[in-house]
Design a protein around this motif. Structure first.
Motif, PDB file in Angstrom:
ATOM      1  N   THR A  26     -14.680  -3.014  -8.372  1.00  0.00           N
ATOM      2  CA  THR A  26     -13.709  -2.605  -7.372  1.00  0.00           C
ATOM      3  C   THR A  26     -12.528  -3.557  -7.381  1.00  0.00           C
ATOM      4  O   THR A  26     -12.698  -4.769  -7.373  1.00  0.00           O
ATOM      5  CB  THR A  26     -14.370  -2.596  -5.980  1.00  0.00           C
ATOM      6  OG1 THR A  26     -15.472  -1.699  -6.005  1.00  0.00           O
ATOM      7  CG2 THR A  26     -13.400  -2.148  -4.916  1.00  0.00           C
ATOM      8  N   VAL A  27     -11.331  -3.002  -7.418  1.00  0.00           N
ATOM      9  CA  VAL A  27     -10.113  -3.798  -7.415  1.00  0.00           C
ATOM     10  C   VAL A  27      -9.196  -3.294  -6.307  1.00  0.00           C
ATOM     11  O   VAL A  27      -9.349  -2.176  -5.810  1.00  0.00           O
ATOM     12  CB  VAL A  27      -9.373  -3.734  -8.777  1.00  0.00           C
ATOM     13  CG1 VAL A  27     -10.183  -4.372  -9.874  1.00  0.00           C
ATOM     14  CG2 VAL A  27      -9.027  -2.319  -9.139  1.00  0.00           C
ATOM     15  N   ARG A  28      -8.256  -4.153  -5.913  1.00  0.00           N
ATOM     16  CA  ARG A  28      -7.247  -3.785  -4.921  1.00  0.00           C
ATOM     17  C   ARG A  28      -5.875  -3.786  -5.580  1.00  0.00           C
ATOM     18  O   ARG A  28      -5.611  -4.602  -6.453  1.00  0.00           O
ATOM     19  CB  ARG A  28      -7.232  -4.777  -3.766  1.00  0.00           C
ATOM     20  CG  ARG A  28      -8.387  -4.619  -2.839  1.00  0.00           C
ATOM     21  CD  ARG A  28      -8.207  -5.502  -1.636  1.00  0.00           C
ATOM     22  NE  ARG A  28      -9.329  -5.329  -0.738  1.00  0.00           N
ATOM     23  CZ  ARG A  28      -9.320  -5.691   0.511  1.00  0.00           C
ATOM     24  NH1 ARG A  28      -8.269  -6.290   1.026  1.00  0.00           N
ATOM     25  NH2 ARG A  28     -10.379  -5.486   1.268  1.00  0.00           N
ATOM     26  N   ALA A  29      -5.029  -2.877  -5.116  1.00  0.00           N
ATOM     27  CA  ALA A  29      -3.672  -2.802  -5.654  1.00  0.00           C
ATOM     28  C   ALA A  29      -2.752  -2.152  -4.644  1.00  0.00           C
ATOM     29  O   ALA A  29      -3.185  -1.361  -3.804  1.00  0.00           O
ATOM     30  CB  ALA A  29      -3.660  -2.000  -6.953  1.00  0.00           C
ATOM     31  N   THR A  30      -1.476  -2.503  -4.738  1.00  0.00           N
ATOM     32  CA  THR A  30      -0.441  -1.842  -3.957  1.00  0.00           C
ATOM     33  C   THR A  30       0.329  -0.934  -4.900  1.00  0.00           C
ATOM     34  O   THR A  30       0.805  -1.371  -5.941  1.00  0.00           O
ATOM     35  CB  THR A  30       0.516  -2.868  -3.319  1.00  0.00           C
ATOM     36  OG1 THR A  30      -0.251  -3.719  -2.468  1.00  0.00           O
ATOM     37  CG2 THR A  30       1.589  -2.182  -2.514  1.00  0.00           C
ATOM     38  N   VAL A  31       0.424   0.333  -4.530  1.00  0.00           N
ATOM     39  CA  VAL A  31       1.072   1.330  -5.371  1.00  0.00           C
ATOM     40  C   VAL A  31       2.202   1.972  -4.569  1.00  0.00           C
ATOM     41  O   VAL A  31       2.013   2.340  -3.410  1.00  0.00           O
ATOM     42  CB  VAL A  31       0.060   2.397  -5.837  1.00  0.00           C
ATOM     43  CG1 VAL A  31       0.736   3.470  -6.654  1.00  0.00           C
ATOM     44  CG2 VAL A  31      -1.068   1.766  -6.620  1.00  0.00           C
TER      45      VAL A  31
END
Length: 86
Positions: A26-31
């Motif tokens: 699981t990763v986090r990102a701002t898109v």
């Protein structure tokens, strides 16, 4: 026989305590979304969210909107490819 049973029990218990190997971390990102209406980035995010592959943590009400996402790396990469961000 008791020793063998105890050994099998201990090994089974140890095997149950080991964490599973997760191939899709699981990763986090701002898109960032796009200015198109309807926004293809938001549409894809919502479909992946319904499928259980992404979790939308927050939406910043800017224009275009910014989505803080958490999910499997391939799903994040798919959305980032639509938005043009890395």
């Amino acid at each position: 026989m008791k020793t063998l049973s105890l050994l099998v029990f201990c090994l089974a218990t140890l095997g149950a305590c080991t964490p599973p190997t997760d191939t899709a971390a699981t990763v986090r990102a701002t898109v960032h979304g796009t200015t198109a209406q309807p926004d293809p980035v938001e549409t894809k995010i919502r479909s992946l969210e319904r499928a259980g592959q992404l979790n939308v943590l927050s939406v910043r009400e800017s224009f275009p909107p910014q989505f803080e996402l958490e999910g499997a790396a391939p799903a994040i990469a798919e959305v980032q490819a639509l938005s043009g961000t890395k």
